[in-house]
Design an enzyme around this catalytic site. Structure first.
Site, mmCIF file in Angstrom:
data_model
loop_
_atom_site.group_PDB
_atom_site.id
_atom_site.type_symbol
_atom_site.label_atom_id
_atom_site.label_comp_id
_atom_site.label_asym_id
_atom_site.label_seq_id
_atom_site.Cartn_x
_atom_site.Cartn_y
_atom_site.Cartn_z
ATOM 1 C CE LYS A 51 40.845 36.652 53.417
ATOM 2 N NZ LYS A 51 40.055 35.471 53.314
ATOM 3 C CE1 TYR A 269 32.316 36.707 48.606
ATOM 4 C CE2 TYR A 269 30.439 37.376 49.936
ATOM 5 C CZ TYR A 269 31.732 36.896 49.838
ATOM 6 O OH TYR A 269 32.436 36.602 50.976
ATOM 7 C CE1 TYR A 295 35.675 34.666 49.145
ATOM 8 C CE2 TYR A 295 34.974 33.419 51.071
ATOM 9 C CZ TYR A 295 35.169 34.627 50.431
ATOM 10 O OH TYR A 295 34.846 35.784 51.072
HETATM 11 N N1 PLP Z 1 39.152 31.679 49.407
HETATM 12 C C1 PLP Z 1 38.844 31.886 50.695
HETATM 13 C C2 PLP Z 1 38.598 30.713 51.563
HETATM 14 C C3 PLP Z 1 38.760 33.198 51.197
HETATM 15 O O1 PLP Z 1 38.471 33.396 52.484
HETATM 16 C C4 PLP Z 1 38.988 34.287 50.325
HETATM 17 C C5 PLP Z 1 38.829 35.651 50.836
HETATM 18 O O2 PLP Z 1 38.255 36.550 50.269
HETATM 19 C C6 PLP Z 1 39.319 34.020 48.987
HETATM 20 C C7 PLP Z 1 39.386 32.706 48.571
HETATM 21 C C8 PLP Z 1 39.603 35.086 47.993
HETATM 22 O O3 PLP Z 1 40.887 35.625 48.210
HETATM 23 P P1 PLP Z 1 41.158 37.157 47.957
HETATM 24 O O4 PLP Z 1 40.144 37.913 48.747
HETATM 25 O O5 PLP Z 1 42.561 37.376 48.416
HETATM 26 O O6 PLP Z 1 40.971 37.408 46.504
#
Ligand code: PLP
Length: 337
Positions: A51, A269, A295
């Site tokens: 971010k 999710y 994630y």
């Molecule tokens: N990995 C982490 C640690 C994240 O905080 C996020 C956020 O959503 C993502 C992956 C996914 O990235 P994006 O939301 O830009 O697709």
């Protein structure tokens, strides 16, 4: 680079480092050389992560107006809301973060899920954390608008940053910069990365990388791993961000599709599957590197599976993008007994 015309407010240490995952490559039969670009170690703010790279191109727009607050949104253990609070602290503003109930919290985590990890860190830094019961959705939300209206009614001037910074007009730019950086690092290391593997939910990390790679004719080398479990929405949003970002950059290229592997996001999710936990332990035990169940555990699970099934050419160099997020691990302690 095309990115040079945009204002940037530095929040990162500099180029994020690249680790060589030799042990993991070896444990998977030495078929490919795995590297990782470490967005999880890109800054000294809070727990760092993807971010901040996005915020580097959003902060100048915030500082250009006399805003009082940054408002953002995510789940209870959101990395987005945490890094919004850290960014607000850094630039001397206040943060209001809407934390929705995006995850069916396991019984064993219920007592602590809204207290430990990322939300604890937000509270330490003085974030005005607002818990609301609404469920998962990567789009623009009513609870988000409510928080903005509430601040306006009190005479404040809030600056809205949508989930994952993704639907922000400059949301894709940060990861274009990631690619420009990568191209320089390839020269320094004398390595060309044949494939780039990245987690995808709200889309602007992968979208920025696809746009960035498109500048060099390499957009087809990106493999995104879905962690949203709503892959159609994620794909549509990601493609929209890619093409908006291309337009902003002045890159005359329309992208109609990209590779989004949807096999690893289950059961939903925010919750890991068995393979996610196995992958997290495997990478922890071979490389001493931490990934989270929401994630990066899923994207590294994807990477491992792709290596195992021979999806990459033998001897190729595969770059895993570690986007951060391990700071949420304490909210998932029941999975690691
Ligand atoms: N990995 C982490 C640690 C994240 O905080 C996020 C956020 O959503 C993502 C992956 C996914 O990235 P994006 O939301 O830009 O697709």
């Amino acid at each position: 680079p095309l990115l040079d015309k945009f204002a940037k407010y530095p929040l990162l240490f500099g180029p994020s480092p690249i680790s060589k995952f030799d042990n993991l490559s070896k444990a998977l039969g030495k078929k490919v050389n795995i590297f990782a670009k470490r967005e999880d170690r890109n800054s000294g703010l809070a727990f760092a992560g993807n971010k901040l790279r996005k915020f580097e191109y959003i902060v100048p727009d915030i500082l250009a107006g006399d805003y009082t607050h940054i408002v953002s949104i995510g789940g209870i253990q959101s990395n987005q809301t945490l890094m919004t609070v850290a960014t607000a602290c850094k630039i001397g503003l206040k943060a209001v973060t809407v934390q929705e109930n995006w995850v069916p919290i396991p019984e064993a985590e219920k007592a602590t899920y809204d207290k430990v990890g990322n939300i604890e860190a937000s509270r330490i830094m003085g974030g005005d954390v607002r818990l609301v019961p609404d469920g998962f959705d990567i789009g623009l939300r009513k609870s988000f608008q409510d928080a903005i209206d509430d601040l306006k009614a009190q005479g404040f001037k809030p600056y809205p940053v949508p989930a994952g910074c993704s639907e922000h007009k400059y949301g894709g730019l940060g990861f274009v910069g990631f690619v420009d950086e990568l191209i320089e690092q390839e020269k320094q290391l004398g390595v060309k990365f044949d494939k780039v593997v990245v987690c995808c939910v709200t889309g602007s990390s992968a979208a920025g990388i696809i746009s960035g790679m498109a500048q060099y004719g390499r957009e087809k080398d990106v493999i995104a791993i879905d962690a949203s479990f709503t892959p159609e929405k994620t794909k549509e949003q990601t493609l929209r961000i890619v093409n908006n970002t291309n337009k902003l950059l002045g890159l005359d290229k329309t992208i109609d599709d990209f590779q989004l592997d949807t096999r690893f996001a289950h059961p939903c999710y925010g919750l890991p599957n068995e393979g996610t936990i196995e992958a997290i332990k495997f990478v922890g035990r071979t490389e001493g590197v931490l990934t989270d169940p929401v994630y990066e555990g899923k994207s590294i699970q994807g990477l491992i599976q792709l290596v195992k099934e021979g999806a990459f050419e033998e001897g190729s160099n595969v770059l895993y993008v570690h986007l951060g997020g391990a700071s949420a691990l304490s909210a998932y302690s029941s999975y690691f007994k």
